[in-house]
Design a protein around this motif. Structure first.
Motif, mmCIF file in Angstrom:
data_model
loop_
_atom_site.group_PDB
_atom_site.id
_atom_site.type_symbol
_atom_site.label_atom_id
_atom_site.label_comp_id
_atom_site.label_asym_id
_atom_site.label_seq_id
_atom_site.Cartn_x
_atom_site.Cartn_y
_atom_site.Cartn_z
ATOM 1 N N ILE A 193 24.982 51.160 69.867
ATOM 2 C CA ILE A 193 25.315 52.283 68.990
ATOM 3 C C ILE A 193 26.122 53.321 69.768
ATOM 4 O O ILE A 193 27.117 53.856 69.273
ATOM 5 C CB ILE A 193 24.030 52.921 68.423
ATOM 6 N N THR A 194 25.692 53.583 70.997
ATOM 7 C CA THR A 194 26.406 54.544 71.836
ATOM 8 C C THR A 194 27.863 54.122 72.033
ATOM 9 O O THR A 194 28.779 54.940 71.879
ATOM 10 C CB THR A 194 25.729 54.666 73.219
ATOM 11 N N ALA A 195 28.080 52.856 72.369
ATOM 12 C CA ALA A 195 29.440 52.352 72.609
ATOM 13 C C ALA A 195 30.291 52.437 71.346
ATOM 14 O O ALA A 195 31.461 52.828 71.391
ATOM 15 C CB ALA A 195 29.379 50.910 73.101
ATOM 16 N N THR A 196 29.693 52.071 70.214
ATOM 17 C CA THR A 196 30.419 52.121 68.947
ATOM 18 C C THR A 196 30.847 53.543 68.622
ATOM 19 O O THR A 196 31.987 53.788 68.203
ATOM 20 C CB THR A 196 29.555 51.569 67.805
ATOM 21 N N MET A 197 29.943 54.497 68.822
ATOM 22 C CA MET A 197 30.256 55.899 68.538
ATOM 23 C C MET A 197 31.319 56.435 69.493
ATOM 24 O O MET A 197 32.166 57.243 69.103
ATOM 25 C CB MET A 197 28.994 56.747 68.618
ATOM 26 N N LEU A 198 31.283 56.002 70.748
ATOM 27 C CA LEU A 198 32.323 56.415 71.690
ATOM 28 C C LEU A 198 33.701 56.005 71.185
ATOM 29 O O LEU A 198 34.656 56.785 71.213
ATOM 30 C CB LEU A 198 32.070 55.790 73.073
ATOM 31 N N ILE A 199 33.804 54.780 70.702
ATOM 32 C CA ILE A 199 35.093 54.264 70.223
ATOM 33 C C ILE A 199 35.505 54.925 68.910
ATOM 34 O O ILE A 199 36.631 55.419 68.769
ATOM 35 C CB ILE A 199 35.023 52.729 70.046
ATOM 36 N N VAL A 200 34.598 54.935 67.938
ATOM 37 C CA VAL A 200 34.920 55.463 66.606
ATOM 38 C C VAL A 200 35.330 56.936 66.684
ATOM 39 O O VAL A 200 36.370 57.338 66.148
ATOM 40 C CB VAL A 200 33.728 55.295 65.644
ATOM 41 N N MET A 201 34.522 57.734 67.377
ATOM 42 C CA MET A 201 34.846 59.159 67.471
ATOM 43 C C MET A 201 36.048 59.403 68.371
ATOM 44 O O MET A 201 36.745 60.414 68.226
ATOM 45 C CB MET A 201 33.635 59.946 67.959
ATOM 46 N N GLY A 202 36.309 58.481 69.292
ATOM 47 C CA GLY A 202 37.528 58.575 70.090
ATOM 48 C C GLY A 202 38.759 58.427 69.215
ATOM 49 O O GLY A 202 39.742 59.173 69.353
ATOM 50 N N VAL A 203 38.714 57.475 68.295
ATOM 51 C CA VAL A 203 39.826 57.262 67.366
ATOM 52 C C VAL A 203 39.996 58.484 66.458
ATOM 53 O O VAL A 203 41.117 58.950 66.221
ATOM 54 C CB VAL A 203 39.589 55.994 66.518
ATOM 55 N N VAL A 204 38.871 59.024 65.962
ATOM 56 C CA VAL A 204 38.929 60.208 65.090
ATOM 57 C C VAL A 204 39.552 61.384 65.837
ATOM 58 O O VAL A 204 40.422 62.092 65.310
ATOM 59 C CB VAL A 204 37.521 60.586 64.589
ATOM 60 N N LEU A 205 39.120 61.592 67.080
ATOM 61 C CA LEU A 205 39.676 62.681 67.881
ATOM 62 C C LEU A 205 41.165 62.467 68.121
ATOM 63 O O LEU A 205 41.958 63.414 68.080
ATOM 64 C CB LEU A 205 38.944 62.782 69.219
ATOM 65 N N GLY A 206 41.563 61.213 68.353
ATOM 66 C CA GLY A 206 42.977 60.913 68.562
ATOM 67 C C GLY A 206 43.823 61.225 67.344
ATOM 68 O O GLY A 206 44.904 61.817 67.458
#
Length: 291
Positions: A118-131
């Motif tokens: 879950i942690t890894a998924t959130m890192l990626i998903v929110m990284g894309v949102v921030l981008g």
């Protein structure tokens, strides 16, 4: 917990709390990669008191002005139109979502949400949102061949609706990997706010939520026997010192720089974690405490 562990974890807390990379994820990952026990949600919440103390000192003039104006607005109708008084009310309004969800989802926060997948998924998903949010802000600031730069909103434009949306974004950080500052700054950028305005409100909004969470965990931890008080206090002091330095650097950084380095870092870290878990090299429950 050893004193060396508390030193490293305190540094990690202070260095990552205000950057859009998720301090809770980095605390968990530091323990997992080092072969230590998960410091746990209580340790995270208590050491965050140190980082919030850094916010209180760094923004002391703003906070004192807001609190004074808000207090006067309780008895003066005229003061209710003052921007600082309104900011006081908007910080209260924006704190409601995380307060409600933090109590409601306490068991999930301390249990299933700490799964590294879950942690890894959130890192990626929110990284894309921030981008995406960062690119939108950059496009508005610079304009293009056929369009002029667009004026983005400042804190003076903050409304109750926007304050609640900021608050909902902050509440997402209850899931490790999301990042409190990352979620609120992303939300602010997507709503059309300036980078500095979104970051400043993000820091102010975190104060009541983090202090309340830390004091709540502190109350529960007293007499429980599950907290190493000496190392935890030491880590809190280290988090305060390193956190203050990061705030000073970050507020200067965002005035001229993009968030994209943080975006690529989040995505890369998330992919590495997923790959390690998929290969069986890293357990999704690595470093979880037995207590």
């Amino acid at each position: 917990m050893s004193w060396f562990e508390s030193l490293i974890l305190g540094l990690v807390q202070g260095l990552t709390e205000f950057l859009p990379v998720s301090s809770s994820a980095h605390l968990r990952l530091t323990a997992a990669f080092s072969g230590w026990e998960d410091p746990g949600a209580a340790f995270t919440a208590i050491t965050q008191i140190g980082t919030e103390a850094a916010v209180l000192i760094y923004f002391r003039k703003d906070i004192a002005r807001i609190v004074a104006a808000w207090a006067r607005s309780l008895t003066s109708k005229a003061m209710r139109q003052d921007h600082d008084a309104q900011m006081g009310w908007l910080v209260i309004v924006g704190s409601i979502p995380i307060g409600v969800l933090g109590v409601t989802l306490k068991d999930q926060i301390e249990g299933p949400f700490r799964d590294l997948r879950i942690t890894a998924t959130m890192l990626i998903v929110m990284g894309v949102v921030l981008g995406v949010a960062d690119r939108m802000a950059a496009r508005d600031e610079t304009g293009g061949r056929h369009r002029a730069p667009k004026q983005r909103k400042a804190l003076q434009d903050l409304s109750v609706k926007d304050g609640l949306i900021f608050g909902l974004c902050q509440a997402m950080a209850l899931i490790p990997g999301v990042s409190r500052s990352g979620a609120t700054i992303s939300g602010g950028l997507l709503m059309g706010y300036k980078r500095e305005s979104a970051a400043r409100y993000s820091f102010l909004l975190a104060i009541p939520a983090v202090l309340a969470s830390g004091l709540f965990e502190l109350k529960d931890a007293v007499g429980s026997g599950h907290v190493s008080w000496g190392p935890t206090a030491f880590a809190t002091v280290i988090a305060f010192i390193s956190g203050y330095a990061v705030i000073a650097w970050f507020m200067k950084f965002i005035t001229t720089k993009s968030f994209m380095p943080f975006v690529w870092y989040r995505i890369a870290l998330g992919v590495v974690i997923i790959a390690l878990v998929a290969a069986g090299t890293l357990s999704p429950h690595a470093a979880e405490s037995a207590g």
